[in-house]
Design an enzyme around this catalytic site. Structure first.
Site, PDB file in Angstrom:
ATOM      1  N   GLY A 235       8.454  10.396   1.362  1.00  0.00           N
ATOM      2  CA  GLY A 235       8.207   9.141   0.669  1.00  0.00           C
ATOM      3  C   GLY A 235       7.897   9.343  -0.802  1.00  0.00           C
ATOM      4  O   GLY A 235       7.028   8.683  -1.361  1.00  0.00           O
ATOM      5  N   ALA A 236       8.634  10.241  -1.471  1.00  0.00           N
ATOM      6  CA  ALA A 236       8.306  10.635  -2.842  1.00  0.00           C
ATOM      7  C   ALA A 236       9.054   9.855  -3.910  1.00  0.00           C
ATOM      8  O   ALA A 236       9.027  10.232  -5.075  1.00  0.00           O
ATOM      9  CB  ALA A 236       8.582  12.130  -3.021  1.00  0.00           C
TER      10      ALA A 236
ATOM     11  N   GLY B 280       5.367   4.883  -5.472  1.00  0.00           N
ATOM     12  CA  GLY B 280       3.967   4.834  -5.126  1.00  0.00           C
ATOM     13  C   GLY B 280       3.237   6.156  -5.119  1.00  0.00           C
ATOM     14  O   GLY B 280       3.402   7.001  -6.002  1.00  0.00           O
TER      15      GLY B 280
ATOM     16  N   GLY C 108       3.454   8.800  -3.178  1.00  0.00           N
ATOM     17  CA  GLY C 108       4.274  10.002  -3.050  1.00  0.00           C
ATOM     18  C   GLY C 108       4.891  10.413  -4.366  1.00  0.00           C
ATOM     19  O   GLY C 108       4.898  11.601  -4.719  1.00  0.00           O
TER      20      GLY C 108
ATOM     21  N   SER D 236      -5.898   6.784   6.473  1.00  0.00           N
ATOM     22  CA  SER D 236      -6.217   5.458   5.950  1.00  0.00           C
ATOM     23  C   SER D 236      -7.569   5.018   6.471  1.00  0.00           C
ATOM     24  O   SER D 236      -7.911   5.275   7.635  1.00  0.00           O
ATOM     25  CB  SER D 236      -5.155   4.450   6.378  1.00  0.00           C
ATOM     26  OG  SER D 236      -5.544   3.137   6.039  1.00  0.00           O
TER      27      SER D 236
ATOM     28  N   TYR E 132       0.293  -0.686  12.448  1.00  0.00           N
ATOM     29  CA  TYR E 132       0.090   0.242  11.328  1.00  0.00           C
ATOM     30  C   TYR E 132      -1.212   1.021  11.501  1.00  0.00           C
ATOM     31  O   TYR E 132      -1.245   2.253  11.366  1.00  0.00           O
ATOM     32  CB  TYR E 132       0.057  -0.513   9.997  1.00  0.00           C
ATOM     33  CG  TYR E 132      -0.336   0.379   8.837  1.00  0.00           C
ATOM     34  CD1 TYR E 132       0.615   1.144   8.183  1.00  0.00           C
ATOM     35  CD2 TYR E 132      -1.661   0.485   8.430  1.00  0.00           C
ATOM     36  CE1 TYR E 132       0.256   1.994   7.143  1.00  0.00           C
ATOM     37  CE2 TYR E 132      -2.035   1.325   7.399  1.00  0.00           C
ATOM     38  CZ  TYR E 132      -1.069   2.072   6.754  1.00  0.00           C
ATOM     39  OH  TYR E 132      -1.433   2.927   5.740  1.00  0.00           O
TER      40      TYR E 132
END
Length: 421
Positions: free
Chosen positions: A84-85, A88, A90, A217, A264
């Site tokens: 996920g780079a 955001g 990442g 999280s 989530y």
């Protein structure tokens, strides 16, 4: 103040507005794939579970040809993979590590061309990174990525792995499914990463001082303001859904009807439990440092682009001046990079946080900004996860059911599965 915080967070959650307190990276883009079934209505835990089968996400034509000669590009730098780079947290982490000159970054992303573009825009030095295709919503793609990564790096070990990518779909009225039939949040956030980590353990075990971080999280920890006061709370229940394989029409780990916001949170519990099991099973034998972390609330993010104007304006201010949980994207990236690079983080099995870790609402400080709620500033420290997250019996079951769900054979496991119990 506590009453005000509770009222705001409860109202936000009921409206489907409360997001995980970090920027979810688009391992699967809800706007590009799921838009037909996305709405801004409140989420209900009793909505129908069955939806139409979406178009396949990862096709044969999407398979990327292996990149080669990586050893020459990497040089003497340490090799780090970040999922996920391309946006955001990442991306901010990739920028921080690449600019240090000590690391060569593999940007593991859905959209390779987008990753290349944003890397240049953010000033990542030429020759400090490569973008490679990874679709966590498809287990074949995970295996393809591992094959391509090994071809790229040749005989070099993998020094570090950051599992950051995630999807957050709290307002979807009906569940979406990965190509393998898993509910999207659990499939991408947990199961895709679970397979990825296990397939790369052998390579990481060959590196000195290797580190693996799976981003956690506070929403999965009920001992925090965001995880304990905001409905729904994370709760894996009896794991009946995960035990049965999490395949469609099953949508929740506890086997109950679909609830997007809870899906989530449950996936983040599984992420953090995976870290605990990796540490228990493999740290002593491999020397790999396994950890999780909470970067703070990145409140100004594209995550809220479909939210109402009043929320987009007020939420960052609320997090800055009421809860004290706000942190900018750049600082959050520095925090995640610190878990990989700082000698103080050379301890396995830790959940890292900063500035209080969001277990309380921020307290007054001389500069007029609340402190102690995980927001900007402060020093890194070993945070305490909730009792539910630290439950070793449940964590072991999550591991076993996840291994079966993703089809991991003993032959694919570290040392042929000889350390499995």
């Amino acid at each position: 103040m506590m009453r005000l915080v509770t009222l705001f967070l409860t109202a936000s959650s009921a409206a489907g507005f409360l997001a995980p307190l970090r920027q979810p990276q688009s391992a699967v883009s809800s706007s590009s794939i799921l838009s037909p079934l996305t709405s801004l209505q409140a989420v209900s835990p009793v909505l129908d579970q069955v939806t139409t089968t979406p178009q396949k996400i990862y096709l044969k034509k999407d398979k990327e040809l292996p990149k080669v000669l990586g050893g020459l590009k990497i040089g003497l730098r340490e090799l780090v993979v970040i999922t996920g780079a391309s946006s955001g947290l990442g991306l901010a982490t990739a920028v921080e590590l690449s600019k240090s000159g000590k690391y060569f970054v593999v940007m593991a992303v859905r959209d390779v061309e987008k990753a290349k573009k944003v890397a240049k825009e953010r000033g990542m030095p030429d020759g400090s990174y490569v973008a490679m295709k990874l679709e966590l919503a498809n287990l074949e793609s995970v295996r393809d990525f591992v094959t391509n990564l090994k071809a790229f790096k040749a005989g070099r070990p993998l020094n570090h792995l950051i599992c950051n990518a995630a999807v957050y779909l709290p307002t979807d009225p009906k569940p979406q499914f990965t190509d393998d039939g898993f509910e999207m949040s659990m499939g991408v956030n947990h199961l895709g990463h679970f397979l990825l980590v296990n397939l790369l353990l052998e390579d990481m075990a060959k590196a000195k001082n290797a580190r693996c971080c799976i981003v956690g999280s506070i929403t999965g920890n009920t001992n925090t303001v965001g995880g304990g006061l905001v409905y729904p709370q994370a709760d894996l229940g009896n794991l009946s859904g995960l035990e049965k394989g999490m395949k469609q029409p099953i949508t929740m780990a506890d086997g109950k009807p679909f609830f997007g916001a809870k899906a989530y949170k449950d996936s983040k519990v599984c992420n953090m439990m995976t870290v605990a099991e990796l540490n228990r099973r493999y740290h002593k034998d491999t020397g790999i440092i396994f950890s999780s972390m909470y970067p703070g609330c990145i409140a100004e993010t594209a995550l809220f682009r479909e939210k109402r104007t009043w929320f987009r304006k007020l939420f960052p201010l609320f997090m800055k001046y009421v809860t004290g949980g706000y942190v900018g994207e750049e600082e959050a990236g520095q925090r995640l990079a610190q878990v990989i690079s700082d000698p103080r983080c050379n301890k396995s099995g830790v959940y890292w946080s900063w500035n209080g870790g969001a277990q309380t609402v921020g307290r007054w400080s001389p500069d007029g900004k609340p402190r102690g709620a995980g927001g900007s500033g402060g020093e890194i420290f070993e945070n305490q996860q909730s009792d539910a997250v630290r439950n070793p019996v449940v964590a072991k079951k999550v591991w076993e059911y996840s291994k079966k769900a993703v089809g991991l054979s003993d032959k694919e496991m570290y040392k042929g599965g000889r350390l499995e119990d």
